[in-house]
Design a protein around this motif. Structure first.
Motif, PDB file in Angstrom:
ATOM      1  N   LEU A 138       0.863  -1.152   0.010  1.00  0.00           N
ATOM      2  CA  LEU A 138      -0.037  -0.031  -0.073  1.00  0.00           C
ATOM      3  C   LEU A 138       0.789   1.150   0.037  1.00  0.00           C
ATOM      4  O   LEU A 138       0.708   2.219  -0.789  1.00  0.00           O
ATOM      5  CB  LEU A 138      -0.675   0.109   1.175  1.00  0.00           C
ATOM      6  N   LEU A 139       1.799   1.306   0.886  1.00  0.00           N
ATOM      7  CA  LEU A 139       2.781   2.362   0.972  1.00  0.00           C
ATOM      8  C   LEU A 139       3.557   2.508  -0.387  1.00  0.00           C
ATOM      9  O   LEU A 139       3.689   3.835  -0.841  1.00  0.00           O
ATOM     10  CB  LEU A 139       3.400   2.243   2.228  1.00  0.00           C
ATOM     11  N   THR A 140       4.167   1.452  -0.927  1.00  0.00           N
ATOM     12  CA  THR A 140       4.954   1.764  -2.049  1.00  0.00           C
ATOM     13  C   THR A 140       4.189   2.080  -3.159  1.00  0.00           C
ATOM     14  O   THR A 140       4.914   2.957  -4.016  1.00  0.00           O
ATOM     15  CB  THR A 140       5.632   0.455  -2.158  1.00  0.00           C
ATOM     16  N   MET A 141       3.093   1.497  -3.384  1.00  0.00           N
ATOM     17  CA  MET A 141       2.293   1.840  -4.603  1.00  0.00           C
ATOM     18  C   MET A 141       1.690   3.326  -4.324  1.00  0.00           C
ATOM     19  O   MET A 141       1.589   4.061  -5.459  1.00  0.00           O
ATOM     20  CB  MET A 141       1.005   0.712  -4.831  1.00  0.00           C
ATOM     21  N   SER A 142       1.346   3.663  -3.231  1.00  0.00           N
ATOM     22  CA  SER A 142       0.690   5.162  -3.099  1.00  0.00           C
ATOM     23  C   SER A 142       1.764   6.234  -3.345  1.00  0.00           C
ATOM     24  O   SER A 142       1.536   6.951  -4.094  1.00  0.00           O
ATOM     25  CB  SER A 142       0.163   5.169  -1.607  1.00  0.00           C
ATOM     26  N   LEU A 143       3.073   5.737  -2.739  1.00  0.00           N
ATOM     27  CA  LEU A 143       4.238   6.828  -3.016  1.00  0.00           C
ATOM     28  C   LEU A 143       4.649   6.892  -4.699  1.00  0.00           C
ATOM     29  O   LEU A 143       4.802   7.874  -5.127  1.00  0.00           O
ATOM     30  CB  LEU A 143       5.548   6.332  -2.250  1.00  0.00           C
ATOM     31  N   LEU A 193     -14.003   2.134  -5.283  1.00  0.00           N
ATOM     32  CA  LEU A 193     -15.053   1.216  -4.649  1.00  0.00           C
ATOM     33  C   LEU A 193     -14.601  -0.254  -4.720  1.00  0.00           C
ATOM     34  O   LEU A 193     -14.912  -1.027  -3.727  1.00  0.00           O
ATOM     35  CB  LEU A 193     -16.331   1.519  -5.542  1.00  0.00           C
ATOM     36  N   LEU A 194     -13.898  -0.725  -5.841  1.00  0.00           N
ATOM     37  CA  LEU A 194     -13.526  -2.074  -5.993  1.00  0.00           C
ATOM     38  C   LEU A 194     -12.698  -2.438  -4.971  1.00  0.00           C
ATOM     39  O   LEU A 194     -12.607  -3.429  -4.194  1.00  0.00           O
ATOM     40  CB  LEU A 194     -12.639  -2.397  -7.502  1.00  0.00           C
ATOM     41  N   HIS A 195     -11.580  -1.606  -4.652  1.00  0.00           N
ATOM     42  CA  HIS A 195     -10.426  -1.796  -3.629  1.00  0.00           C
ATOM     43  C   HIS A 195     -11.321  -1.897  -2.329  1.00  0.00           C
ATOM     44  O   HIS A 195     -11.040  -2.792  -1.462  1.00  0.00           O
ATOM     45  CB  HIS A 195      -9.538  -0.709  -3.477  1.00  0.00           C
ATOM     46  N   LEU A 196     -12.250  -0.842  -1.864  1.00  0.00           N
ATOM     47  CA  LEU A 196     -12.778  -0.931  -0.584  1.00  0.00           C
ATOM     48  C   LEU A 196     -13.876  -2.297  -0.357  1.00  0.00           C
ATOM     49  O   LEU A 196     -13.875  -2.760   0.681  1.00  0.00           O
ATOM     50  CB  LEU A 196     -13.646   0.152  -0.499  1.00  0.00           C
ATOM     51  N   THR A 197     -14.409  -2.582  -1.382  1.00  0.00           N
ATOM     52  CA  THR A 197     -15.179  -3.841  -1.412  1.00  0.00           C
ATOM     53  C   THR A 197     -14.180  -5.052  -1.056  1.00  0.00           C
ATOM     54  O   THR A 197     -14.640  -5.952  -0.379  1.00  0.00           O
ATOM     55  CB  THR A 197     -15.872  -4.084  -2.780  1.00  0.00           C
ATOM     56  N   LEU A 198     -13.134  -5.090  -2.080  1.00  0.00           N
ATOM     57  CA  LEU A 198     -12.301  -6.212  -1.873  1.00  0.00           C
ATOM     58  C   LEU A 198     -11.571  -6.293  -0.422  1.00  0.00           C
ATOM     59  O   LEU A 198     -11.600  -7.383   0.298  1.00  0.00           O
ATOM     60  CB  LEU A 198     -11.099  -6.367  -2.731  1.00  0.00           C
ATOM     61  N   ARG A 206      -2.072   4.157 -17.475  1.00  0.00           N
ATOM     62  CA  ARG A 206      -0.745   3.921 -16.582  1.00  0.00           C
ATOM     63  C   ARG A 206      -1.054   4.475 -15.109  1.00  0.00           C
ATOM     64  O   ARG A 206      -0.879   3.731 -14.201  1.00  0.00           O
ATOM     65  CB  ARG A 206       0.311   4.518 -17.247  1.00  0.00           C
ATOM     66  N   LEU A 207      -1.816   5.928 -15.187  1.00  0.00           N
ATOM     67  CA  LEU A 207      -2.313   5.978 -13.834  1.00  0.00           C
ATOM     68  C   LEU A 207      -3.133   5.338 -13.176  1.00  0.00           C
ATOM     69  O   LEU A 207      -3.061   4.995 -12.284  1.00  0.00           O
ATOM     70  CB  LEU A 207      -2.519   7.670 -13.841  1.00  0.00           C
ATOM     71  N   HIS A 208      -4.100   4.810 -13.996  1.00  0.00           N
ATOM     72  CA  HIS A 208      -5.082   3.760 -13.423  1.00  0.00           C
ATOM     73  C   HIS A 208      -4.595   2.444 -13.095  1.00  0.00           C
ATOM     74  O   HIS A 208      -5.149   2.028 -12.177  1.00  0.00           O
ATOM     75  CB  HIS A 208      -6.355   3.615 -14.581  1.00  0.00           C
ATOM     76  N   LEU A 209      -3.716   2.208 -13.743  1.00  0.00           N
ATOM     77  CA  LEU A 209      -3.023   0.736 -13.504  1.00  0.00           C
ATOM     78  C   LEU A 209      -2.404   1.087 -12.171  1.00  0.00           C
ATOM     79  O   LEU A 209      -2.310  -0.072 -11.413  1.00  0.00           O
ATOM     80  CB  LEU A 209      -2.017   0.484 -14.579  1.00  0.00           C
ATOM     81  N   LEU A 210      -1.686   2.205 -11.879  1.00  0.00           N
ATOM     82  CA  LEU A 210      -0.888   2.303 -10.302  1.00  0.00           C
ATOM     83  C   LEU A 210      -2.025   2.373  -9.478  1.00  0.00           C
ATOM     84  O   LEU A 210      -1.898   1.626  -8.359  1.00  0.00           O
ATOM     85  CB  LEU A 210      -0.296   3.878 -10.477  1.00  0.00           C
ATOM     86  N   LEU A 224      -5.101   0.750  -9.542  1.00  0.00           N
ATOM     87  CA  LEU A 224      -5.557  -0.500  -9.236  1.00  0.00           C
ATOM     88  C   LEU A 224      -4.408  -1.389  -8.645  1.00  0.00           C
ATOM     89  O   LEU A 224      -5.126  -2.332  -7.919  1.00  0.00           O
ATOM     90  CB  LEU A 224      -5.954  -0.987 -10.841  1.00  0.00           C
ATOM     91  N   CYS A 225      -3.301  -1.029  -8.846  1.00  0.00           N
ATOM     92  CA  CYS A 225      -2.255  -1.985  -8.324  1.00  0.00           C
ATOM     93  C   CYS A 225      -2.177  -1.655  -6.719  1.00  0.00           C
ATOM     94  O   CYS A 225      -1.075  -2.102  -5.924  1.00  0.00           O
ATOM     95  CB  CYS A 225      -0.984  -2.051  -8.754  1.00  0.00           C
ATOM     96  N   GLY A 226      -2.911  -0.869  -6.186  1.00  0.00           N
ATOM     97  CA  GLY A 226      -2.856  -0.399  -4.659  1.00  0.00           C
ATOM     98  C   GLY A 226      -2.596   0.936  -4.432  1.00  0.00           C
ATOM     99  O   GLY A 226      -2.348   1.388  -3.351  1.00  0.00           O
ATOM    100  N   GLY A 227      -2.301   1.742  -5.502  1.00  0.00           N
ATOM    101  CA  GLY A 227      -1.955   3.147  -5.262  1.00  0.00           C
ATOM    102  C   GLY A 227      -3.053   4.247  -5.188  1.00  0.00           C
ATOM    103  O   GLY A 227      -2.732   5.376  -5.203  1.00  0.00           O
TER     104      GLY A 227
END
Length: 112
Positions: free
Chosen positions: A28-33, A95-100, A57-61, A63-66
Motif C-alpha cells: 500500500l505504501l509503496t504503490m501510493s508513493l 470502490l473495487l478496492h474498498l469492497t475487496l 498507466r495512472l489507472h494501473l497504478l 488499481l495495483c494499490g496506489g
C-alpha cells in the motif's frame, strides 16, 4: 475525502499488529508513493506542455494499490479532478478496492 485514504492504512496496520502480516502495508505504501510521484510528474509535464503519462498507466497504478496516494495527489496537486471519464474510472477502482478489503477483513465473520 482525505480520510478515505486513511482507511486502508488503518486496516493494514491492524493486519500487521493482529497477525504479523506486514506485506499489505508495504504494498500500500509503496504503490501510493509511486502513484503520488506519477501524478506530480504528470502535473509538471502538463504545465510545461510536454509529454504526459497516459491515463491508463495512472489507472494501473491506482488499481495495483496506489489509489490512496492518487486520492491525496488529486487534492494536493489539483490534478485529474475535472475530466469526468477519468473520475468515473478512478472512483470505480476505489470502490473495487474498498469492497475487496471489506470481503477480506470480514472473512472471519462469514466463515463461522
Amino acid at each position: 475525502m482525505m480520510a478515505l485514504a486513511l482507511l486502508p492504512l488503518g486496516w493494514t496496520l491492524w493486519l500487521g499488529l493482529d497477525g504479523q502480516q506486514w506485506w499489505p502495508l508495504a504494498i500500500l505504501l509503496t504503490m501510493s508513493l509511486l502513484t503520488v510521484a506519477a501524478y506530480a510528474w504528470d502535473k509538471r509535464q502538463a504545465v510545461r506542455g510536454e509529454w504526459r503519462i497516459p491515463e491508463y498507466r495512472l489507472h494501473l497504478l491506482e488499481l495495483c494499490g496506489g489509489w490512496p496516494g492518487a486520492l491525496v495527489a488529486r487534492q494536493w496537486l489539483r490534478h485529474k479532478t475535472q475530466k469526468r471519464s477519468y473520475r468515473l474510472v478512478f472512483w470505480f477502482i476505489v470502490l473495487l478496492h474498498l469492497t475487496l478489503w471489506g470481503l477480506w477483513l470480514g472473512r472471519p465473520l462469514w466463515q463461522q
